[in-house]
Design an enzyme around this catalytic site. Structure first.
Site, PDB file in Angstrom:
ATOM      1  N   LYS A 181      61.451   1.445 104.058  1.00 58.50           N
ATOM      2  CA  LYS A 181      61.043   0.320 104.877  1.00 58.50           C
ATOM      3  C   LYS A 181      61.725   0.368 106.253  1.00 58.50           C
ATOM      4  CE  LYS A 181      58.861  -0.996 101.106  1.00 58.50           C
ATOM      5  NZ  LYS A 181      59.470  -0.182 100.035  1.00 58.50           N
TER       6      LYS A 181
ATOM      7  N   ASP B  46      69.830  -6.709  96.987  1.00 62.34           N
ATOM      8  CA  ASP B  46      68.801  -5.937  97.677  1.00 62.34           C
ATOM      9  C   ASP B  46      68.692  -6.489  99.089  1.00 62.34           C
ATOM     10  OD1 ASP B  46      66.434  -4.879  98.725  1.00 62.34           O
ATOM     11  OD2 ASP B  46      65.433  -4.817  96.792  1.00 62.34           O
TER      12      ASP B  46
ATOM     13  N   TYR C 252      61.289  -8.251  93.959  1.00 59.38           N
ATOM     14  CA  TYR C 252      60.178  -7.342  94.239  1.00 59.38           C
ATOM     15  C   TYR C 252      59.438  -7.010  92.942  1.00 59.38           C
ATOM     16  CZ  TYR C 252      57.879  -2.884  95.142  1.00 59.38           C
ATOM     17  OH  TYR C 252      56.963  -1.870  95.214  1.00 59.38           O
TER      18      TYR C 252
ATOM     19  N   ARG D 126      70.497  19.188  94.151  1.00 59.45           N
ATOM     20  CA  ARG D 126      70.207  18.029  93.295  1.00 59.45           C
ATOM     21  C   ARG D 126      71.399  17.085  93.285  1.00 59.45           C
ATOM     22  NH1 ARG D 126      71.507  17.499  88.098  1.00 59.45           N
ATOM     23  NH2 ARG D 126      71.374  19.724  87.614  1.00 59.45           N
TER      24      ARG D 126
END
Length: 396
Positions: A212, A187, A115, A62
């Site tokens: 992406k 971004d 976005y 984790r």
């Protein structure tokens, strides 16, 4: 080749070799998938040294994982950053970064064309946390500067924007933000490290939805942020406790995709430019949005800070939304699907893709007409893509 020596190499070389400076288990040349949740030690002293960061190593997946660490190092190298950390999804990266940097009473300045998921954070979640949000007209640099000077903890930018491909002058806005002590987050998902380097322009942090272009095959979800080490350390701590961890299997798939990043992006740049030029001259097309076109309002800015204009374009058809449906339903090659950055062409209206989370009124406020179509061009032969569009447009 050692990672330090790779820093002087081009991104196409970094995409293949960064993070892989040594052979792995049993001399393997490819990054192994380490699915172990926990990592053991032969004595408590070594275990403790790793736990406090005195020695390199892993304790619990984790927190950190060998496969994931190679992915983070590869993206760090591509963006020429001090450090990087990863997440289970792109939105996990965005939300973890924002909530690490912003607390009650802080002020974030951003743009209206972020976005859809990011917009929801700004419009819905942050006001509930007592964080002041100022969303500016995206291409009004004077307004953005004025809002930053009123007081700003974080300036959050996205360029080119999703879905109308507006381009922001990063150098100008970053300079003003730093004058007031703000942290600048960019971004860079649409541009990729191949087409744009925000850290070189002065940004503090760069975000990617690795789902992406980095992955490139629409088969693995992830996110990554890189930049100043002091900030990355804080974001990593927030993420390791909140648990939005990238899995080793996914990291391996993203790593495999990144190796062809430059090849894919250069082809997609070329394809998008040719498709945009075709659409711009088509009698049934009302408008085309692509920064590579001289007619695009942000073309000059894009030329100044990008080495390629990206694989995403948007356009609107003449007539109403019924024409949009006719066109999309008659496409044979392009897939009607959300997401972008894949080897195959993906297309659809923002109301069911990038801004499906937003209401019609919210999309209107963000300057996104219901008739807009976003197209993420793949690596197919452009002759076939244009032929597919041509036959579908003939039905409208």
């Amino acid at each position: 080749m050692k990672n330090k020596e790779l820093q002087s190499k081009q991104n196409g070389t970094k995409a293949v070799w960064a993070g892989q400076s040594e052979l792995f288990f049993h001399g393997a040349t490819q990054v192994p998938i380490v699915n172990s949740v926990t990592f053991g030690y032969e004595n408590v002293d070594d275990w403790f040294d790793v736990a406090i960061g005195k020695k390199e190593g892993h304790i619990y997946s984790r927190n950190t994982n060998p496969t994931v660490a190679v992915f983070e190092e590869k993206v760090r190298a591509l963006e020429n950053a001090e450090a990087a950390t990863s997440f289970s999804t792109g939105m996990a990266g965005i939300s973890n970064t924002l909530y690490t940097l912003l607390n009650q009473g802080d002020r974030v300045v951003s743009i209206k064309d972020t976005y859809g998921g990011t917009s929801i954070i700004f419009l819905e979640f942050m006001p509930k946390k007592g964080i002041e949000v100022s969303l500016c007209e995206t291409t009004d640099h004077d307004e953005i500067e004025a809002e930053v000077r009123k007081g700003c903890t974080v300036l959050y930018l996205e360029t080119p924007t999703n879905p109308t491909l507006k381009v922001l002058d990063l150098k100008r806005l970053i300079r003003v933000a730093h004058e007031v002590g703000a942290i600048v987050v960019v971004d860079n998902t649409f541009a990729t490290p191949i087409n744009q380097q925000p850290l070189a322009l002065g940004a503090d942090l760069v975000l990617h939805s690795a789902t992406k272009y980095l992955g490139g095959h629409s088969d693995a979800m992830g996110g990554v942020v890189c930049g100043r080490k002091d900030l990355i350390d804080q974001i990593f701590h927030y993420r390791e406790i909140n648990g939005a961890t990238l899995h080793a299997n996914t990291a391996y798939m993203l790593l495999r995709g990144i190796k062809t990043l430059e090849l894919r992006v250069l082809r997609q740049n070329e394809n998008a430019m040719k498709l945009s030029a075709y659409l711009q001259d088509h009698p049934k097309v009302d408008a085309v949005f692509y920064p590579g076109l001289e007619s695009h309002p942000s073309h000059e800015i894009a030329k100044g800070q990008m080495t390629g204009f990206g694989g995403v374009l948007a356009f609107s058809l003449k007539g109403d939304f019924e024409n949009v449906k006719i066109f999309l339903n008659n496409l044979e090659l392009a897939h009607l699907a959300a997401s972008l950055g894949s080897v195959g062409t993906l297309i659809g209206p923002p109301k069911v893709t990038s801004h499906v989370e937003a209401t019609e009124e919210e999309r209107k406020q963000l300057g996104i007409p219901e008739s807009l179509i976003r197209c993420a061009v793949g690596i197919e032969n452009i002759v076939d893509i244009i032929a597919d569009f041509d036959q579908a447009l003939s039905k409208v």
